[in-house]
Design a protein around this motif. Structure first.
Motif, mmCIF file in Angstrom:
data_model
loop_
_atom_site.group_PDB
_atom_site.id
_atom_site.type_symbol
_atom_site.label_atom_id
_atom_site.label_comp_id
_atom_site.label_asym_id
_atom_site.label_seq_id
_atom_site.Cartn_x
_atom_site.Cartn_y
_atom_site.Cartn_z
ATOM 1 N N CYS A 187 9.368 3.097 -5.820
ATOM 2 C CA CYS A 187 7.946 3.172 -6.143
ATOM 3 C C CYS A 187 7.679 4.451 -6.931
ATOM 4 O O CYS A 187 8.439 5.404 -6.863
ATOM 5 C CB CYS A 187 7.084 3.128 -4.879
ATOM 6 N N TYR A 188 6.587 4.455 -7.707
ATOM 7 C CA TYR A 188 6.185 5.648 -8.458
ATOM 8 C C TYR A 188 5.623 6.694 -7.514
ATOM 9 O O TYR A 188 5.873 7.886 -7.650
ATOM 10 C CB TYR A 188 5.162 5.288 -9.524
ATOM 11 N N HIS A 189 4.809 6.253 -6.574
ATOM 12 C CA HIS A 189 4.325 7.107 -5.498
ATOM 13 C C HIS A 189 4.167 6.228 -4.267
ATOM 14 O O HIS A 189 4.117 5.002 -4.368
ATOM 15 C CB HIS A 189 3.010 7.807 -5.863
ATOM 16 N N THR A 190 4.109 6.834 -3.099
ATOM 17 C CA THR A 190 4.090 6.068 -1.855
ATOM 18 C C THR A 190 2.872 5.154 -1.791
ATOM 19 O O THR A 190 1.734 5.626 -1.865
ATOM 20 C CB THR A 190 4.068 7.010 -0.639
ATOM 21 N N PRO A 191 3.060 3.834 -1.672
ATOM 22 C CA PRO A 191 1.915 2.930 -1.524
ATOM 23 C C PRO A 191 1.154 3.266 -0.246
ATOM 24 O O PRO A 191 1.745 3.710 0.749
ATOM 25 C CB PRO A 191 2.568 1.542 -1.430
ATOM 26 N N CYS A 192 -0.157 3.058 -0.278
ATOM 27 C CA CYS A 192 -0.952 3.402 0.896
ATOM 28 C C CYS A 192 -2.028 2.354 1.137
ATOM 29 O O CYS A 192 -2.366 1.564 0.256
ATOM 30 C CB CYS A 192 -1.578 4.787 0.742
ATOM 31 N N PHE A 193 -2.540 2.380 2.353
ATOM 32 C CA PHE A 193 -3.608 1.461 2.747
ATOM 33 C C PHE A 193 -4.954 2.167 2.633
ATOM 34 O O PHE A 193 -5.533 2.606 3.619
ATOM 35 C CB PHE A 193 -3.393 0.969 4.171
ATOM 36 N N GLY A 194 -5.430 2.330 1.416
ATOM 37 C CA GLY A 194 -6.750 2.896 1.186
ATOM 38 C C GLY A 194 -6.797 4.401 1.087
ATOM 39 O O GLY A 194 -7.532 4.946 0.273
ATOM 40 N N CYS A 195 -6.041 5.116 1.927
ATOM 41 C CA CYS A 195 -5.988 6.581 1.915
ATOM 42 C C CYS A 195 -4.528 7.010 1.934
ATOM 43 O O CYS A 195 -3.691 6.357 2.553
ATOM 44 C CB CYS A 195 -6.718 7.170 3.121
ATOM 45 N N ARG A 196 -4.237 8.146 1.310
ATOM 46 C CA ARG A 196 -2.848 8.598 1.222
ATOM 47 C C ARG A 196 -2.231 8.911 2.575
ATOM 48 O O ARG A 196 -1.011 8.873 2.723
ATOM 49 C CB ARG A 196 -2.758 9.830 0.310
ATOM 50 N N GLU A 197 -3.055 9.264 3.567
ATOM 51 C CA GLU A 197 -2.495 9.560 4.883
ATOM 52 C C GLU A 197 -2.128 8.309 5.665
ATOM 53 O O GLU A 197 -1.603 8.407 6.784
ATOM 54 C CB GLU A 197 -3.445 10.433 5.708
ATOM 55 N N PHE A 198 -2.385 7.113 5.080
ATOM 56 C CA PHE A 198 -2.016 5.853 5.719
ATOM 57 C C PHE A 198 -0.995 5.128 4.841
ATOM 58 O O PHE A 198 -1.328 4.196 4.106
ATOM 59 C CB PHE A 198 -3.244 4.973 5.942
ATOM 60 N N PRO A 199 0.280 5.549 4.867
ATOM 61 C CA PRO A 199 1.296 4.948 4.000
ATOM 62 C C PRO A 199 1.588 3.500 4.372
ATOM 63 O O PRO A 199 1.413 3.093 5.532
ATOM 64 C CB PRO A 199 2.521 5.834 4.222
ATOM 65 N N ALA A 200 2.037 2.740 3.386
ATOM 66 C CA ALA A 200 2.348 1.320 3.578
ATOM 67 C C ALA A 200 3.838 1.077 3.383
ATOM 68 O O ALA A 200 4.433 1.547 2.408
ATOM 69 C CB ALA A 200 1.544 0.462 2.597
ATOM 70 N N ASN A 201 4.441 0.357 4.316
ATOM 71 C CA ASN A 201 5.802 -0.141 4.135
ATOM 72 C C ASN A 201 5.733 -1.452 3.370
ATOM 73 O O ASN A 201 4.746 -2.193 3.467
ATOM 74 C CB ASN A 201 6.461 -0.374 5.500
ATOM 75 N N PHE A 202 6.785 -1.767 2.625
ATOM 76 C CA PHE A 202 6.752 -3.025 1.864
ATOM 77 C C PHE A 202 8.145 -3.611 1.715
ATOM 78 O O PHE A 202 9.155 -2.900 1.762
ATOM 79 C CB PHE A 202 6.125 -2.809 0.483
ATOM 80 N N LYS A 203 8.182 -4.934 1.545
ATOM 81 C CA LYS A 203 9.427 -5.625 1.214
ATOM 82 C C LYS A 203 9.093 -6.918 0.478
ATOM 83 O O LYS A 203 8.039 -7.530 0.715
ATOM 84 C CB LYS A 203 10.262 -5.919 2.459
ATOM 85 N N LEU A 204 9.970 -7.323 -0.396
ATOM 86 C CA LEU A 204 9.779 -8.541 -1.190
ATOM 87 C C LEU A 204 10.100 -9.758 -0.331
ATOM 88 O O LEU A 204 11.107 -9.781 0.382
ATOM 89 C CB LEU A 204 10.681 -8.512 -2.415
ATOM 90 N N ILE A 205 9.236 -10.764 -0.387
ATOM 91 C CA ILE A 205 9.463 -12.028 0.310
ATOM 92 C C ILE A 205 9.933 -13.058 -0.717
ATOM 93 O O ILE A 205 9.232 -13.330 -1.691
ATOM 94 C CB ILE A 205 8.174 -12.521 1.004
ATOM 95 N N GLU A 206 11.118 -13.630 -0.492
ATOM 96 C CA GLU A 206 11.675 -14.581 -1.444
ATOM 97 C C GLU A 206 11.881 -15.964 -0.822
ATOM 98 O O GLU A 206 12.557 -16.810 -1.406
ATOM 99 C CB GLU A 206 12.993 -14.037 -2.010
ATOM 100 N N GLU A 207 11.299 -16.176 0.356
ATOM 101 C CA GLU A 207 11.345 -17.498 0.982
ATOM 102 C C GLU A 207 9.919 -17.972 1.199
ATOM 103 O O GLU A 207 8.961 -17.281 0.851
ATOM 104 C CB GLU A 207 12.113 -17.461 2.311
ATOM 105 N N ASP A 208 9.770 -19.159 1.755
ATOM 106 C CA ASP A 208 8.441 -19.699 2.015
ATOM 107 C C ASP A 208 7.711 -18.835 3.030
ATOM 108 O O ASP A 208 8.318 -18.265 3.951
ATOM 109 C CB ASP A 208 8.545 -21.136 2.539
ATOM 110 N N ILE A 209 6.398 -18.736 2.855
ATOM 111 C CA ILE A 209 5.575 -17.927 3.754
ATOM 112 C C ILE A 209 5.248 -18.736 5.004
ATOM 113 O O ILE A 209 4.803 -19.884 4.924
ATOM 114 C CB ILE A 209 4.284 -17.488 3.053
#
Length: 217
Positions: free
Chosen positions: A147-169
């Protein structure tokens, strides 16, 4: 999968501030489309592409908690910032020790979403900018956690984890819930008249479908 992506994001806390709350921050019930777009742009963004959010899948029960956060009571004015950029102004700054305030916030806790999105080419795309090129770069970065910078949930002090989903939801939970009017995004088509765009958010079986929604400026 086409040229769209499915990205799972999760974290301990999230704050998607309602604009009608002026002092104490209160979060929307779920992530907003603009916050979802900003989260993906933290992973991969180029002037040649524009991310569009198609669906938001809500997986965890909507839960709120109260916290207190340190904020500052002032901000640097637009005119001062422009003068600094033009080289005609003096150095301006915010003294956090003098302007620090404690404010309450009603935030979400233990959030987990799957974001379905695609990108469109913009007018700033060059000859070397192809859909396949940007799609493959985006997939690689999401698979490897770059990532370019840490993804966050609205505010920088609330970082978001992420992963790509490549199967059916997998489906989340059943039921229909009207979440009321929610911020969709900011309209930057006229830089002299930037305004917010809202929509009526309805979650059906844990899914907010953003295709063909009616937007209100």
């Amino acid at each position: 999968m086409g040229f769209g992506i499915k990205l799972e994001v999760w974290g301990d806390y999230a704050l998607f501030t309602r604009p009608e709350m002026k002092v104490e921050r209160v979060s929307y019930d779920v992530i907003t489309p603009s916050a979802a777009r900003g989260l993906i742009e933290a992973i991969y963004w180029k002037p040649a592409i524009k991310w569009v959010i198609d669906k938001i899948h809500v997986y965890n029960k909507i839960q709120f908690t109260n916290i207190r956060r340190n904020e500052v009571s002032g901000k640097i004015s637009k005119s001062n910032a422009k003068a600094l950029m033009d080289g005609t102004g003096t150095v301006d700054f915010i003294n956090t020790n003098e302007l620090r305030q404690q404010r309450a916030a009603l935030v979400l806790k233990d959030v987990r979403y799957i974001i379905e999105a695609h990108f469109e080419m913009t007018g700033r795309a060059g000859e070397e900018d192809t859909v396949e090129k940007h799609y493959n770069i985006a997939l690689r970065r999401m698979r490897t956690g770059q990532c370019y910078h840490t993804p966050c949930f609205g505010c920088r002090e609330f970082p978001a984890n992420f992963k790509l989903i490549e199967e059916d939801i997998k489906p989340s939970y059943l039921g229909e819930q009207d979440l009321g009017f929610m911020l969709y995004d900011m309209d930057f088509s006229d830089t002299e008249n930037i305004f917010p765009v809202f929509f009526r958010a309805k979650m059906i079986n844990g899914v907010i479908d953003l295709k063909n929604i009616e937007k209100v400026g």
